[in-house]
Design a protein around this motif. Structure first.
Motif, PDB file in Angstrom:
ATOM      1  N   GLY A  48      36.495  45.822  56.329  1.00  0.00           N
ATOM      2  CA  GLY A  48      35.871  45.347  55.108  1.00  0.00           C
ATOM      3  C   GLY A  48      36.431  44.017  54.681  1.00  0.00           C
ATOM      4  N   VAL A  49      35.635  43.285  53.913  1.00  0.00           N
ATOM      5  CA  VAL A  49      36.065  42.029  53.332  1.00  0.00           C
ATOM      6  C   VAL A  49      36.027  42.226  51.822  1.00  0.00           C
ATOM      7  CG1 VAL A  49      35.502  39.581  53.031  1.00  0.00           C
ATOM      8  CG2 VAL A  49      35.185  40.676  55.263  1.00  0.00           C
ATOM      9  N   ASP A  50      37.153  41.993  51.186  1.00  0.00           N
ATOM     10  CA  ASP A  50      37.268  42.184  49.746  1.00  0.00           C
ATOM     11  C   ASP A  50      36.400  41.178  49.000  1.00  0.00           C
ATOM     12  OD1 ASP A  50      38.229  43.331  47.423  1.00  0.00           O
ATOM     13  OD2 ASP A  50      40.333  42.905  47.852  1.00  0.00           O
ATOM     14  N   ASP A  51      35.947  41.561  47.796  1.00  0.00           N
ATOM     15  CA  ASP A  51      35.191  40.611  46.981  1.00  0.00           C
ATOM     16  C   ASP A  51      36.148  39.576  46.394  1.00  0.00           C
ATOM     17  OD1 ASP A  51      36.471  41.796  44.799  1.00  0.00           O
ATOM     18  OD2 ASP A  51      34.708  42.935  44.174  1.00  0.00           O
ATOM     19  N   MET A  52      35.621  38.606  45.706  1.00  0.00           N
ATOM     20  CA  MET A  52      36.448  37.500  45.221  1.00  0.00           C
ATOM     21  C   MET A  52      37.407  37.913  44.108  1.00  0.00           C
ATOM     22  SD  MET A  52      35.791  35.243  47.375  1.00  0.00           S
ATOM     23  CE  MET A  52      36.763  33.895  46.724  1.00  0.00           C
ATOM     24  N   SER A  53      37.180  39.073  43.487  1.00  0.00           N
ATOM     25  CA  SER A  53      38.124  39.541  42.472  1.00  0.00           C
ATOM     26  C   SER A  53      39.258  40.351  43.099  1.00  0.00           C
ATOM     27  CB  SER A  53      37.397  40.376  41.410  1.00  0.00           C
ATOM     28  OG  SER A  53      36.932  41.592  41.988  1.00  0.00           O
ATOM     29  N   ASN A  54      39.190  40.550  44.426  1.00  0.00           N
ATOM     30  CA  ASN A  54      40.231  41.269  45.173  1.00  0.00           C
ATOM     31  C   ASN A  54      40.460  42.696  44.662  1.00  0.00           C
ATOM     32  OD1 ASN A  54      40.722  39.070  46.931  1.00  0.00           O
ATOM     33  ND2 ASN A  54      41.993  38.123  45.359  1.00  0.00           N
ATOM     34  N   GLN A  55      39.365  43.384  44.341  1.00  0.00           N
ATOM     35  CA  GLN A  55      39.471  44.755  43.834  1.00  0.00           C
ATOM     36  C   GLN A  55      40.100  45.700  44.858  1.00  0.00           C
ATOM     37  OE1 GLN A  55      35.648  46.062  42.425  1.00  0.00           O
ATOM     38  NE2 GLN A  55      35.799  44.858  40.549  1.00  0.00           N
TER      39      GLN A  55
ATOM     40  N   SER B  26      46.794  48.113  47.317  1.00  0.00           N
ATOM     41  CA  SER B  26      47.884  47.168  47.513  1.00  0.00           C
ATOM     42  C   SER B  26      49.018  47.807  48.291  1.00  0.00           C
ATOM     43  CB  SER B  26      48.397  46.667  46.164  1.00  0.00           C
ATOM     44  OG  SER B  26      49.387  45.703  46.356  1.00  0.00           O
ATOM     45  N   ALA B  27      49.433  47.122  49.297  1.00  0.00           N
ATOM     46  CA  ALA B  27      50.484  47.648  50.170  1.00  0.00           C
ATOM     47  C   ALA B  27      51.791  46.929  49.860  1.00  0.00           C
ATOM     48  CB  ALA B  27      50.098  47.468  51.631  1.00  0.00           C
TER      49      ALA B  27
ATOM     50  N   GLY C 205      54.893  55.744  54.185  1.00  0.00           N
ATOM     51  CA  GLY C 205      55.987  55.565  53.242  1.00  0.00           C
ATOM     52  C   GLY C 205      56.103  54.125  52.775  1.00  0.00           C
ATOM     53  N   MET C 206      56.718  53.947  51.616  1.00  0.00           N
ATOM     54  CA  MET C 206      56.880  52.610  51.051  1.00  0.00           C
ATOM     55  C   MET C 206      58.003  51.877  51.760  1.00  0.00           C
ATOM     56  SD  MET C 206      56.181  53.518  47.042  1.00  0.00           S
ATOM     57  CE  MET C 206      57.092  52.139  46.466  1.00  0.00           C
ATOM     58  N   GLY C 207      57.744  50.604  52.047  1.00  0.00           N
ATOM     59  CA  GLY C 207      58.737  49.790  52.720  1.00  0.00           C
ATOM     60  C   GLY C 207      59.744  49.230  51.752  1.00  0.00           C
ATOM     61  N   PRO C 208      60.748  48.637  52.274  1.00  0.00           N
ATOM     62  CA  PRO C 208      60.985  48.420  53.698  1.00  0.00           C
ATOM     63  C   PRO C 208      61.638  49.618  54.388  1.00  0.00           C
ATOM     64  CG  PRO C 208      62.694  47.313  52.449  1.00  0.00           C
ATOM     65  CD  PRO C 208      61.741  47.927  51.441  1.00  0.00           C
ATOM     66  N   PHE C 209      62.202  50.565  53.630  1.00  0.00           N
ATOM     67  CA  PHE C 209      62.992  51.624  54.271  1.00  0.00           C
ATOM     68  C   PHE C 209      62.156  52.758  54.852  1.00  0.00           C
ATOM     69  CE2 PHE C 209      65.652  49.642  50.990  1.00  0.00           C
ATOM     70  CZ  PHE C 209      66.575  49.038  51.824  1.00  0.00           C
TER      71      PHE C 209
END
Length: 133
Positions: free
Chosen positions: A38-45, A51-52, A71-75
């Motif tokens: 997918g390509v995000d819209d210009m508002s980056n929804q 969000s990673a 799992g959440m990085g970096p660990f």
């Protein structure tokens, strides 16, 4: 980044969805990318929703639901874990081994030897919008 200059993939920041789609399609063509994305819209929804940050891997299933959340990085960022999860769910992927090419074996003027005859060497970047007064 130096690698973007080397690979000739430098673009101005897109100002509209048409320019963003142009860049995405150029990527697909240049790298023969076989997986839909997918390509995000210009508002980056989508960026906001998925969000990673800190680094995190997600797999979105065919119905659009999060099927895997790493799992959440970096660990706790673990690409091997998601690869194992994908293999368990969809089967192991076998990659053909390609023989290594020595730099001196490559011709410096062959940008894309697999491209059909008549294929342009470069795809022009989108024209930025003109400012009006």
């Amino acid at each position: 980044m130096k690698s973007n200059v080397k690979d000739d993939v430098c673009y101005a920041q897109p100002k509209n969805l048409e320019q963003r789609l142009y860049i995405a399609n150029d990527f697909i063509k240049r790298f023969k990318y076989p997986v839909p994305f997918g390509v995000d819209d210009m508002s980056n929804q989508a960026e906001g929703a998925y969000s990673a940050w800190p680094e995190r891997l997600y797999v979105i299933d065919e119905s659009g639901h999060i099927a895997y959340r790493g799992g959440m990085g970096p660990f706790h960022y673990d690409p091997k874990e998601v690869r194992t999860w994908l293999a368990a769910r969809y089967g192991e992927v076998k990659h053909e081994e390609k023989p290594e090419t020595k730099p001196e074996d490559k011709k410096s003027d062959d940008k894309n030897p697999d491209a059909p005859a008549g294929t342009p060497e470069k795809v022009p970047a989108p024209t930025p919008p003109r400012k009006t007064k």
